[in-house]
Each structure stands twice: as C-alpha cells, then as structure tokens.
Design a protein around this motif. Structure first.
Motif, PDB file in Angstrom:
ATOM      1  N   THR A 192       1.461   1.385  -0.992  1.00  0.00           N
ATOM      2  CA  THR A 192       0.199   0.870  -0.435  1.00  0.00           C
ATOM      3  C   THR A 192      -0.130   1.013   1.002  1.00  0.00           C
ATOM      4  O   THR A 192       0.545   1.337   1.664  1.00  0.00           O
ATOM      5  CB  THR A 192       0.280  -0.767  -0.648  1.00  0.00           C
ATOM      6  OG1 THR A 192      -1.154  -1.260  -0.449  1.00  0.00           O
ATOM      7  CG2 THR A 192       1.406  -1.443   0.477  1.00  0.00           C
ATOM      8  N   ARG A 193      -1.512   1.137   1.251  1.00  0.00           N
ATOM      9  CA  ARG A 193      -2.148   1.060   2.575  1.00  0.00           C
ATOM     10  C   ARG A 193      -2.783  -0.204   2.800  1.00  0.00           C
ATOM     11  O   ARG A 193      -3.388  -0.244   4.043  1.00  0.00           O
ATOM     12  CB  ARG A 193      -3.084   2.330   2.506  1.00  0.00           C
ATOM     13  CG  ARG A 193      -2.337   3.725   2.732  1.00  0.00           C
ATOM     14  CD  ARG A 193      -3.139   4.842   3.447  1.00  0.00           C
ATOM     15  NE  ARG A 193      -2.428   5.871   3.843  1.00  0.00           N
ATOM     16  CZ  ARG A 193      -1.686   6.569   2.881  1.00  0.00           C
ATOM     17  NH1 ARG A 193      -2.171   6.688   1.795  1.00  0.00           N
ATOM     18  NH2 ARG A 193      -1.208   7.784   3.334  1.00  0.00           N
ATOM     19  N   ASN A 194      -2.511  -0.969   2.059  1.00  0.00           N
ATOM     20  CA  ASN A 194      -3.233  -2.493   2.362  1.00  0.00           C
ATOM     21  C   ASN A 194      -2.220  -3.210   3.278  1.00  0.00           C
ATOM     22  O   ASN A 194      -1.083  -3.537   2.782  1.00  0.00           O
ATOM     23  CB  ASN A 194      -3.607  -2.943   0.998  1.00  0.00           C
ATOM     24  CG  ASN A 194      -4.107  -4.545   1.176  1.00  0.00           C
ATOM     25  OD1 ASN A 194      -3.595  -5.379   2.012  1.00  0.00           O
ATOM     26  ND2 ASN A 194      -4.994  -4.540   0.211  1.00  0.00           N
ATOM     27  N   GLU A 195      -2.883  -3.420   4.558  1.00  0.00           N
ATOM     28  CA  GLU A 195      -1.645  -4.215   5.277  1.00  0.00           C
ATOM     29  C   GLU A 195      -1.423  -5.592   5.035  1.00  0.00           C
ATOM     30  O   GLU A 195      -0.309  -6.142   5.328  1.00  0.00           O
ATOM     31  CB  GLU A 195      -2.169  -4.528   6.864  1.00  0.00           C
ATOM     32  CG  GLU A 195      -2.772  -2.920   7.372  1.00  0.00           C
ATOM     33  CD  GLU A 195      -1.169  -2.634   8.225  1.00  0.00           C
ATOM     34  OE1 GLU A 195      -0.070  -3.077   8.100  1.00  0.00           O
ATOM     35  OE2 GLU A 195      -1.520  -1.448   8.967  1.00  0.00           O
ATOM     36  N   LYS A 247      -1.068  -6.568   1.710  1.00  0.00           N
ATOM     37  CA  LYS A 247       0.095  -6.518   0.703  1.00  0.00           C
ATOM     38  C   LYS A 247       1.334  -6.107   1.407  1.00  0.00           C
ATOM     39  O   LYS A 247       2.457  -6.598   1.088  1.00  0.00           O
ATOM     40  CB  LYS A 247      -0.376  -5.351  -0.166  1.00  0.00           C
ATOM     41  CG  LYS A 247      -1.322  -5.460  -1.144  1.00  0.00           C
ATOM     42  CD  LYS A 247      -1.464  -4.096  -2.070  1.00  0.00           C
ATOM     43  CE  LYS A 247      -2.433  -4.358  -2.965  1.00  0.00           C
ATOM     44  NZ  LYS A 247      -2.765  -3.107  -3.956  1.00  0.00           N
ATOM     45  N   SER A 285       5.845   1.227   4.178  1.00  0.00           N
ATOM     46  CA  SER A 285       4.630   1.074   3.323  1.00  0.00           C
ATOM     47  C   SER A 285       3.799   2.474   3.682  1.00  0.00           C
ATOM     48  O   SER A 285       4.734   3.310   4.697  1.00  0.00           O
ATOM     49  CB  SER A 285       3.754   0.213   3.693  1.00  0.00           C
ATOM     50  OG  SER A 285       2.965   0.275   5.160  1.00  0.00           O
ATOM     51  N   ASN A 291       1.621   3.155   5.323  1.00  0.00           N
ATOM     52  CA  ASN A 291       1.211   3.114   6.842  1.00  0.00           C
ATOM     53  C   ASN A 291       2.071   3.740   7.726  1.00  0.00           C
ATOM     54  O   ASN A 291       1.825   4.106   8.808  1.00  0.00           O
ATOM     55  CB  ASN A 291       0.385   1.664   7.356  1.00  0.00           C
ATOM     56  CG  ASN A 291      -0.486   1.312   6.454  1.00  0.00           C
ATOM     57  OD1 ASN A 291      -1.672   2.074   6.049  1.00  0.00           O
ATOM     58  ND2 ASN A 291      -0.365  -0.051   5.917  1.00  0.00           N
ATOM     59  N   ALA A 298     -10.765  -3.985  -4.483  1.00  0.00           N
ATOM     60  CA  ALA A 298     -10.980  -3.425  -3.353  1.00  0.00           C
ATOM     61  C   ALA A 298     -12.453  -3.067  -3.021  1.00  0.00           C
ATOM     62  O   ALA A 298     -12.884  -3.057  -1.871  1.00  0.00           O
ATOM     63  CB  ALA A 298      -9.902  -2.467  -3.118  1.00  0.00           C
ATOM     64  N   LYS A 334     -14.091  -0.974   1.476  1.00  0.00           N
ATOM     65  CA  LYS A 334     -13.315  -1.760   1.263  1.00  0.00           C
ATOM     66  C   LYS A 334     -13.248  -3.110   2.156  1.00  0.00           C
ATOM     67  O   LYS A 334     -12.665  -3.411   2.942  1.00  0.00           O
ATOM     68  CB  LYS A 334     -11.918  -1.282   1.334  1.00  0.00           C
ATOM     69  CG  LYS A 334     -11.355  -0.310   0.375  1.00  0.00           C
ATOM     70  CD  LYS A 334     -10.002  -0.049   0.347  1.00  0.00           C
ATOM     71  CE  LYS A 334      -9.458   0.909  -0.530  1.00  0.00           C
ATOM     72  NZ  LYS A 334      -7.937   0.999  -0.548  1.00  0.00           N
ATOM     73  N   ASP A 375     -13.695  -6.807   3.155  1.00  0.00           N
ATOM     74  CA  ASP A 375     -13.368  -8.053   2.407  1.00  0.00           C
ATOM     75  C   ASP A 375     -14.634  -9.024   2.546  1.00  0.00           C
ATOM     76  O   ASP A 375     -15.015  -9.601   1.625  1.00  0.00           O
ATOM     77  CB  ASP A 375     -12.184  -8.453   3.106  1.00  0.00           C
ATOM     78  CG  ASP A 375     -10.890  -7.976   2.765  1.00  0.00           C
ATOM     79  OD1 ASP A 375     -10.718  -7.173   1.826  1.00  0.00           O
ATOM     80  OD2 ASP A 375      -9.993  -8.293   3.480  1.00  0.00           O
ATOM     81  N   PHE A 432      -5.778 -12.293   2.845  1.00  0.00           N
ATOM     82  CA  PHE A 432      -6.554 -11.185   2.915  1.00  0.00           C
ATOM     83  C   PHE A 432      -7.548 -11.382   1.706  1.00  0.00           C
ATOM     84  O   PHE A 432      -7.307 -12.127   0.850  1.00  0.00           O
ATOM     85  CB  PHE A 432      -5.751  -9.818   3.166  1.00  0.00           C
ATOM     86  CG  PHE A 432      -5.179  -9.434   1.929  1.00  0.00           C
ATOM     87  CD1 PHE A 432      -5.474  -8.597   0.840  1.00  0.00           C
ATOM     88  CD2 PHE A 432      -3.789 -10.088   1.548  1.00  0.00           C
ATOM     89  CE1 PHE A 432      -4.568  -8.317  -0.329  1.00  0.00           C
ATOM     90  CE2 PHE A 432      -3.055  -9.618   0.686  1.00  0.00           C
ATOM     91  CZ  PHE A 432      -3.655  -8.814  -0.442  1.00  0.00           C
ATOM     92  N   GLY A 433      -8.432 -10.260   1.565  1.00  0.00           N
ATOM     93  CA  GLY A 433      -9.004 -10.020   0.355  1.00  0.00           C
ATOM     94  C   GLY A 433     -10.015 -11.305   0.065  1.00  0.00           C
ATOM     95  O   GLY A 433     -10.876 -11.793   0.985  1.00  0.00           O
TER      96      GLY A 433
END
Ligand SMILES: O=c1[nH]c(=O)c2ncn([C@@H]3O[C@H](COP(=O)(O)OP(=O)(O)OP(=O)(O)O)[C@@H](O)[C@H]3O)c2[nH]1
Ligand SMILES: [Mg+2]
Length: 197
Positions: free
Chosen positions: A8-11, A13, A30, A32, A87, A94, A96, A153-154
């Motif tokens: 994942t690149r979602n910080e 998550k 991750s 990242n 997303a 993306k 939020d 998040f999100g």
C-alpha cells in the motif's frame, strides 16, 4: 524479526498495519519505504480481486510474502457507492475532503434511518510458490450529516460506528484498530499467516 510487506501507499492504512502487527513481532514495510516498486493498477471488479492483484504483483517483484488491502465505503442509499472507487470517488487526486463532500452532497435529504453504510476490507496474502488466500472484514454504521472528529483517514469523519455512537474519527486509533473492517479482516488472516513465512 520477520518482515512483512504491505502493498500500500496509503499512509493511513500503513500506520494501522504497523500498530496491528508490530506488537506481534512482525516488522511492517509499506510501499512508501520501497519507492522503486511500481503503482499496481486496480483493474479488478471487487475488493477481493484488487487485493489479489496488488499482493501477487508485489510478491512476484520482491520475492517475499506480501499482504495487500483493498477497502472502501459502501453506502446503501447510493447503491453501494463509492465501493471499490472509494479512493478516487471525487477524482484522481485521492482527496479525502473532496470525497467526503461528494458523499454528503449525493445524500442530501436522505433520512437518518436510511443513511446505513459499511466499511469493507479485503486482504490478500501472496508469497512465492504459495497459493494466494483472501479474507474479508466489515463494520456497520451510518453516514453523518457533517464531518466530526480528527483521527483516522478517508471517510472516517462521516462514518458513525453503529455500536459506538461516535464517528470513526472521534474514537482513538487504538479503539479503531479493535473494531474496524481492517481489524475484522486481520483477525481472520492471522489464522493463515503462519503458512507464508
Ligand atoms: O474512512 C476510511 N477509513 C478506513 O479505514 C478506510 N479504509 C479504506 N477507506 C477508503 O477506501 C479507500 C481505499 O482504496 P484502496 O483500497 O484502493 O486504497 P488506496 O488507493 O488509498 O491505497 P493502496 O492500498 O491501493 O495503495 C481509501 O483511500 C479510503 O477512501 C477508508 N476510509
Ligand atoms: Mg488503491
């Protein structure tokens, strides 16, 4: 210490996976932290298909066990949207805040008892020479009229958790990690994970 790659690149998550795995002695990396790996296109038609795509491609490229998460918000009065497009619901950026705005705008006039929704999470685990396996988790709630809370998040600020009477962004990260769709799926994945190391 064993390392597990989370594709994942979602910080948001990545932080949740770290909090969930590190107490069990698994070190989490991750994408990242592995910036040379490519972005995997999410061309599947379900959370499960997208999770498999992400886990298998990153496992093939790294030669290591990989977990991928494909997740999102499903709102009943919107026919299950934003779903697998969560997303990017309001555009490729993306964003939020823009995504939240679009959900609230689309739900104008929808009565409280019709504002039911759930977060869903599919996890796939893949490793070289092993069969890929998947699990799914969910958490039930309602979409609020306006954002409340600063954690998470999100869509967390507009998701009122059914059993809590607070949004996912009002409860602490520790509490979210006990009750979330991701935590629900991970509980099921934990039973399989030994086969992959
Ligand atoms: O409020 C939220 N609390 C959550 O706990 C949560 N989990 C997922 N989501 C939403 O669903 C998208 C996933 O899409 P997604 O699975 O494709 O991930 P992503 O594109 O953000 O990162 P990657 O893992 O693909 O690199 C995310 O961006 C969010 O909008 C959440 N929203
Ligand atoms: Mg994605």
């Amino acid at each position: 210490m064993s390392q597990i790659i989370i594709a994942t690149r979602n910080e948001g998550k990545a932080a949740e996976f770290k909090a969930l795995f590190e107490p069990k002695g698994l070190q989490v990396a991750s994408l990242n932290e592995l910036p040379d790996l490519p972005e995997v296109e999410e061309t599947g038609h379900s959370f499960e298909e997208n999770a498999i795509l992400k886990a298998e491609i990153i496992s093939k490229l790294t030669g290591k066990p990989v977990i991928a998460d494909d997740s999102g918000l499903s709102v009943d009065s919107l026919g299950g949207e934003p779903g697998i497009y969560s997303a990017r619901y309001a555009g490729e950026e993306k964003d939020d805040a823009a995504n939240i705005e679009k959900v609230l705008e689309s739900m104008k006039g929808v009565e409280k008892d019709q504002r039911t929704a759930r977060f869903r999470c599919a996890l796939a685990i893949a490793a070289p020479g092993k069969e890929t396996k998947t699990v799914e988790g969910s958490v039930e709630g309602y979409i609020t009229e306006k954002p409340e809370g600063l954690h998470g998040f999100g869509y967390d600020p507009i998701f009122l958790v059914k059993d809590k009477g607070a949004t996912m962004a009002q409860i602490s990260p520790e509490e979210k990690n006990k009750i979330s769709h991701r935590a629900d799926a991970l509980k099921k994945l934990e039973k399989l994970i030994g086969e992959y190391f």
